[in-house]
Scaffold this motif. Structure first.
Motif, PDB file in Angstrom:
ATOM      1  N   GLU A 178      -8.506  22.936  25.388  1.00  0.00           N
ATOM      2  CA  GLU A 178      -8.623  21.520  25.779  1.00  0.00           C
ATOM      3  C   GLU A 178      -8.909  20.641  24.551  1.00  0.00           C
ATOM      4  N   GLU A 179      -9.845  21.087  23.714  1.00  0.00           N
ATOM      5  CA  GLU A 179     -10.226  20.290  22.548  1.00  0.00           C
ATOM      6  C   GLU A 179      -9.133  20.278  21.476  1.00  0.00           C
ATOM      7  N   ARG A 185     -11.815  14.945  22.594  1.00  0.00           N
ATOM      8  CA  ARG A 185     -12.789  15.697  23.402  1.00  0.00           C
ATOM      9  C   ARG A 185     -13.514  16.767  22.592  1.00  0.00           C
ATOM     10  N   LYS A 186     -13.277  16.803  21.271  1.00  0.00           N
ATOM     11  CA  LYS A 186     -13.863  17.867  20.448  1.00  0.00           C
ATOM     12  C   LYS A 186     -15.381  17.888  20.620  1.00  0.00           C
ATOM     13  N   ALA A 191     -19.677  21.276  25.348  1.00  0.00           N
ATOM     14  CA  ALA A 191     -20.973  20.838  25.881  1.00  0.00           C
ATOM     15  C   ALA A 191     -20.992  20.965  27.406  1.00  0.00           C
ATOM     16  N   MET A 192     -19.860  20.659  28.044  1.00  0.00           N
ATOM     17  CA  MET A 192     -19.765  20.801  29.507  1.00  0.00           C
ATOM     18  C   MET A 192     -19.950  22.272  29.921  1.00  0.00           C
ATOM     19  N   VAL A 193     -19.380  23.157  29.105  1.00  0.00           N
ATOM     20  CA  VAL A 193     -19.520  24.596  29.378  1.00  0.00           C
ATOM     21  C   VAL A 193     -20.990  25.004  29.237  1.00  0.00           C
ATOM     22  N   ARG A 221     -16.320   8.701  21.206  1.00  0.00           N
ATOM     23  CA  ARG A 221     -17.744   8.434  21.437  1.00  0.00           C
ATOM     24  C   ARG A 221     -17.975   7.967  22.882  1.00  0.00           C
ATOM     25  N   LEU A 222     -17.013   7.218  23.395  1.00  0.00           N
ATOM     26  CA  LEU A 222     -17.079   6.774  24.794  1.00  0.00           C
ATOM     27  C   LEU A 222     -17.008   7.978  25.745  1.00  0.00           C
ATOM     28  N   LEU A 223     -16.141   8.934  25.411  1.00  0.00           N
ATOM     29  CA  LEU A 223     -16.019  10.151  26.229  1.00  0.00           C
ATOM     30  C   LEU A 223     -17.314  10.963  26.201  1.00  0.00           C
ATOM     31  N   ALA A 224     -18.027  10.926  25.071  1.00  0.00           N
ATOM     32  CA  ALA A 224     -19.315  11.627  24.990  1.00  0.00           C
ATOM     33  C   ALA A 224     -20.344  10.953  25.911  1.00  0.00           C
TER      34      ALA A 224
END
Length: 303
Positions: A178-179, A185-186, A191-193, A221-224
């Motif tokens: 995914e990343e 999304r890197k 982190a979700m895992v 940064r918004l995705l984080a």
């Protein structure tokens, strides 16, 4: 020009068993005389769907041949440029991997997960990359275009679902996939895992650091921030989003600032912070006014 042509059964059978002469004869018959040299020139700047898009204006095929040009572009790429990965190869490989992982989650112990990951690893090694070492954007756009919204939702939640179900190694492998495909999304997928494995504090710390990393794109940064909201770390999400909002406003990035407003609204409602909500409404009005001044008549999507 070739007199051989493809028959109407191509839609059921696919194009693999028809000769190249038949493919070219059919393209020519419906208004598109194409040579291998023409095709290779187009392929320098486009992938199969992009090539078909450029052909569209001249295409006269209807009925069973309405979509023939798209299929022909994909098939000719496979024949004439076998050393170059086509976006459709990634579409199929990613679809196969997601299907195998979904079977595993549904309790199918013999789901072909190993071979599906191996196929993906081999494909990744051949993919066209940009100067950052990330997959070419045009390639990715074409590869992901056939996925439905539902499939996109599965893609987004798969690593987390695998981790929650105890398939940690597969979860980490899919987060890596995914990343790689979506570099913004890197670190976030991983982190979700971690959160799904029960390492919530470490996952939250990871996400906070990602929101503060100025080397990342604003969308990353918004995705984080979205990640923090997702793991219900509302306090950290609120602080991170406010800091980003101030930076965005100072830097004149009104769109990013406006995108942060609904995130903060969600956090303040979740934490029942009415004072912060009132303050946010005032900030939002100021941002909207500034945006409308710069872009008169450009109606933003109100969240």
């Amino acid at each position: 020009m070739s007199t051989q042509r493809v028959d109407k059964a191509w839609q059921q059978k696919g194009l693999k068993e028809y000769s190249t002469e038949a493919l070219l004869g059919t393209l020519g018959h419906y208004g598109l005389p194409v040579s291998e040299e023409d095709f290779r020139q187009l392929a320098e700047k486009s992938f199969p769907l992009g090539i078909a898009q450029q052909w569209r204006a001249k295409w006269k095929g209807t009925g069973p041949f309405k979509d023939f040009a798209v299929a022909a572009a994909v098939e000719l790429w496979r024949r004439w440029l076998p050393d170059r990965v086509a976006p459709m190869e990634l579409t199929d490989t990613l679809g196969g991997l997601m299907q195998a992982l979904a079977q595993l989650l549904n309790g199918q112990t013999d789901a072909p997960v190993g071979p599906a990951f191996e196929k993906m690893t081999a494909l990744r090694a051949r993919m066209p990359l940009d100067e950052r070492g990330a997959p070419q954007e045009l390639f990715m756009r074409e590869a992901l275009a056939p996925f439905t919204e539902k499939q996109a939702e599965v893609f987004d939640s798969l690593a987390e679902a695998l981790a929650s179900s105890g398939h940690v190694a597969h979860a980490e492998s899919f987060a890596d996939v995914e990343e790689f495909f979506l570099p913004d999304r890197k670190g976030i997928s991983r982190a979700m895992v971690r959160a799904a494995r029960g390492e919530l504090r470490d996952a939250t710390d990871d996400l906070v650091k990602l929101t503060q990393d100025t080397s990342r794109t604003p969308i990353a940064r918004l995705l984080a921030v979205d990640g923090l909201i997702h793991v219900k770390a509302n306090e950290q999400a609120g602080m991170a989003a406010r800091a980003l909002l101030e930076q965005a406003e100072q830097g004149g990035d009104l769109h990013l600032a406006l995108d942060l407003v609904p995130r903060l609204e969600h956090v303040y409602k979740a934490t029942n912070d009415r004072v912060a909500l009132l303050d946010l409404m005032r900030i939002s009005e100021r941002l909207e006014a500034a945006h409308d001044k710069i872009h008169p008549g450009h109606r933003r999507h109100r969240h």
